[in-house]
Design an enzyme around this catalytic site. Structure first.
Site, PDB file in Angstrom:
ATOM      1  N   SER A  95       0.814  -1.213   0.000  1.00  0.00           N
ATOM      2  CA  SER A  95       0.000   0.000   0.000  1.00  0.00           C
ATOM      3  C   SER A  95       0.846   1.261   0.000  1.00  0.00           C
ATOM      4  O   SER A  95       0.315   2.359  -0.099  1.00  0.00           O
ATOM      5  CB  SER A  95      -0.911   0.017   1.242  1.00  0.00           C
ATOM      6  OG  SER A  95      -0.130   0.007   2.424  1.00  0.00           O
ATOM      7  N   HIS A 133      -2.979  -3.381  -5.575  1.00  0.00           N
ATOM      8  CA  HIS A 133      -3.313  -2.992  -4.210  1.00  0.00           C
ATOM      9  C   HIS A 133      -4.799  -3.205  -3.968  1.00  0.00           C
ATOM     10  O   HIS A 133      -5.641  -2.402  -4.385  1.00  0.00           O
ATOM     11  CB  HIS A 133      -2.924  -1.536  -3.961  1.00  0.00           C
ATOM     12  CG  HIS A 133      -3.245  -1.070  -2.579  1.00  0.00           C
ATOM     13  ND1 HIS A 133      -3.646   0.219  -2.297  1.00  0.00           N
ATOM     14  CD2 HIS A 133      -3.253  -1.726  -1.391  1.00  0.00           C
ATOM     15  CE1 HIS A 133      -3.873   0.330  -0.997  1.00  0.00           C
ATOM     16  NE2 HIS A 133      -3.649  -0.836  -0.431  1.00  0.00           N
ATOM     17  N   GLU A 143      -6.102  -0.943  -6.978  1.00  0.00           N
ATOM     18  CA  GLU A 143      -5.190  -0.003  -7.628  1.00  0.00           C
ATOM     19  C   GLU A 143      -4.130  -0.808  -8.389  1.00  0.00           C
ATOM     20  O   GLU A 143      -3.404  -1.613  -7.801  1.00  0.00           O
ATOM     21  CB  GLU A 143      -4.514   0.895  -6.597  1.00  0.00           C
ATOM     22  CG  GLU A 143      -5.463   1.884  -5.943  1.00  0.00           C
ATOM     23  CD  GLU A 143      -4.789   2.730  -4.876  1.00  0.00           C
ATOM     24  OE1 GLU A 143      -5.112   3.930  -4.780  1.00  0.00           O
ATOM     25  OE2 GLU A 143      -3.928   2.211  -4.128  1.00  0.00           O
ATOM     26  N   ASN A 173      -4.454   6.483  -0.622  1.00  0.00           N
ATOM     27  CA  ASN A 173      -3.747   6.887   0.595  1.00  0.00           C
ATOM     28  C   ASN A 173      -3.077   8.253   0.464  1.00  0.00           C
ATOM     29  O   ASN A 173      -2.740   8.876   1.475  1.00  0.00           O
ATOM     30  CB  ASN A 173      -2.719   5.823   0.996  1.00  0.00           C
ATOM     31  CG  ASN A 173      -3.377   4.640   1.681  1.00  0.00           C
ATOM     32  OD1 ASN A 173      -4.378   4.785   2.368  1.00  0.00           O
ATOM     33  ND2 ASN A 173      -2.815   3.464   1.479  1.00  0.00           N
TER      34      ASN A 173
END
Length: 414
Positions: free
Chosen positions: A138, A159, A171, A209
């Site tokens: 991540s 991800h 992702e 993120n």
């Protein structure tokens, strides 16, 4: 989006049709993420080898997958025969040497760069040159993970979000040396698995993120500045913004230590950019062991059933204050301030060519359950309005955190 990446010298799948959609899949790491990914792949029809070096870990994970499938059967979402077939496709193993030749291997071990490098170097030696090698990281740079792989063009990120069988988003993250053919192959495969893939380059935090940092950071700074307490900020974001949880509720749910670690990683990887600097408020919570729901207390205290104990002082929002703040100056309006910074962050990412606008909006809606994507929000608010709001924040809080993205006013997203 920039996907100008290296082409390999050896054979590789030109499209998803060049490899059997039901070819063998390897999953390395039998924790919650690895087990979930194995379940997803097996449900899609693949024979899956689930590998974990810890004795009995992979077998234990298969038992947990069996229990999860049984719950789906009980709820009427899966037939008994289908559940049995999924489980029969998963084989536990304890070493990479037990992997068959795979079309795809996904690594889901802890976020330890050296461990991941060793695994990928061994996988590259053991697997055919056409095998796609993916990491579920991540936060770690894809090219760093592929540093010891002879043919890094076949290494990329997949991800998944927790829990993988439930969350739709994946992702698909390419490094500078990832081949375009493998990016396309991975994207098509995730679609075949029933997921919604979004593409991005290996930038710190990828899409979700990275773009989500202001949702937490602005709330924490508003409390630090004495503008409102946590419960009031949460109420504004939830009731006025339509977010499913307020930022303090969410970080307590995630774990203050986990959220701080992700934010600190993005801050470090961006050269300690002031925009992502950790707050003293969250650092203090972690140092005090107030990690959130899992420790019984974070921003809020928690009852035995895991619910917030609202009877403690500070647990109830000041709705009258919230109503006064919303629509006022951006620096003291929790909703306007948060949205402005979310839009600014998303626009910056798109302007750098790290993902396209549609993928950013999709990622934030599916990965964080935002009611709208930040680019869509920017269009509705007006990018020129957001630019003025961020500039106003920069005047109130100089130092670089609130620098407006030039893309807000250059017309590229209009």
């Amino acid at each position: 989006m920039d996907t100008d990446v290296t082409e390999p010298d050896h054979p590789r799948p030109e499209t998803a049709d060049d490899a059997s959609p039901f070819g063998p899949v390897g999953v390395i790491g039998a924790g919650a993420m690895g087990a979930g990914i194995a379940q997803v792949a097996a449900t899609a029809g693949h024979a899956v080898t689930l590998v974990d070096a810890a004795p009995g870990a992979a077998a234990g994970a298969v038992e947990k997958i069996s229990a999860a499938l049984s719950r789906l059967v009980d709820k009427g979402r899966l037939s008994t025969d289908d559940a049995r077939a999924v489980l029969e496709r998963i084989t536990p193993a304890e070493g990479l040497d037990e992997l068959p030749n795979c079309g795809l291997v996904i690594e889901a071990v802890p976020e330890d760069l050296e461990l991941k490098r060793r695994i990928f170097a061994e996988l590259a030696d053991r697997q055919p040159s056409t095998t796609l090698l993916a990491t579920n990281t991540s936060s770690i740079d894809i090219d760093d993970i592929a540093a010891e792989v002879v043919d890094p063009e076949r290494v990329l990120g997949l991800h998944f979000f927790n829990p993988p069988p439930v969350m739709q988003l994946v992702e698909v993250v390419h490094g500078d040396r990832t081949a375009q053919a493998f990016v396309e192959h991975a994207t098509a495969l995730m679609t075949a698995w029933g997921k919604t893939p979004v593409r991005c380059s290996s930038t710190p935090g990828f899409i979700v993120n990275r773009v989500a940092r202001p949702f937490y950071g602005e709330a924490q700074r508003i409390v630090e500045e004495g503008i409102a307490d946590a419960a009031t900020v949460d109420w504004v974001l939830r009731e006025k913004g339509g977010f499913p949880m307020g930022p303090f509720e969410l970080t307590d749910f995630i774990g203050q230590d986990v959220n701080l670690a992700v934010g600190t990683s993005v801050w470090e990887q961006t050269g300690r950019d002031e925009r992502y600097a950790p707050t003293a408020l969250q650092q203090g919570l972690v140092e005090a062991g107030r990690l959130g729901r899992k420790s019984g207390r974070g921003v809020y205290p928690y009852a035995a059933d895991g619910s917030i104990d609202r009877s403690v002082e500070g647990g109830e929002p000041d709705v009258e204050l919230a109503e006064r703040l919303v629509g006022g100056p951006v620096a003291t309006d929790p909703l306007a301030r948060t949205l402005a910074m979310l839009v600014n962050e998303a626009v910056d990412l798109v302007a750098r060519g790290e993902a396209d606008a549609a993928d950013v909006d999709t990622a934030m809606r599916l990965g964080t359950r935002y009611p709208k994507g930040p680019i869509q929000w920017g269009r509705e608010i007006g990018f020129d309005v957001v630019a003025r709001q961020v500039a106003e924040l920069d005047e109130v809080h100089p130092g670089g955190r609130y620098r407006p993205s030039p893309a807000l006013t250059d017309g590229s997203l209009s």
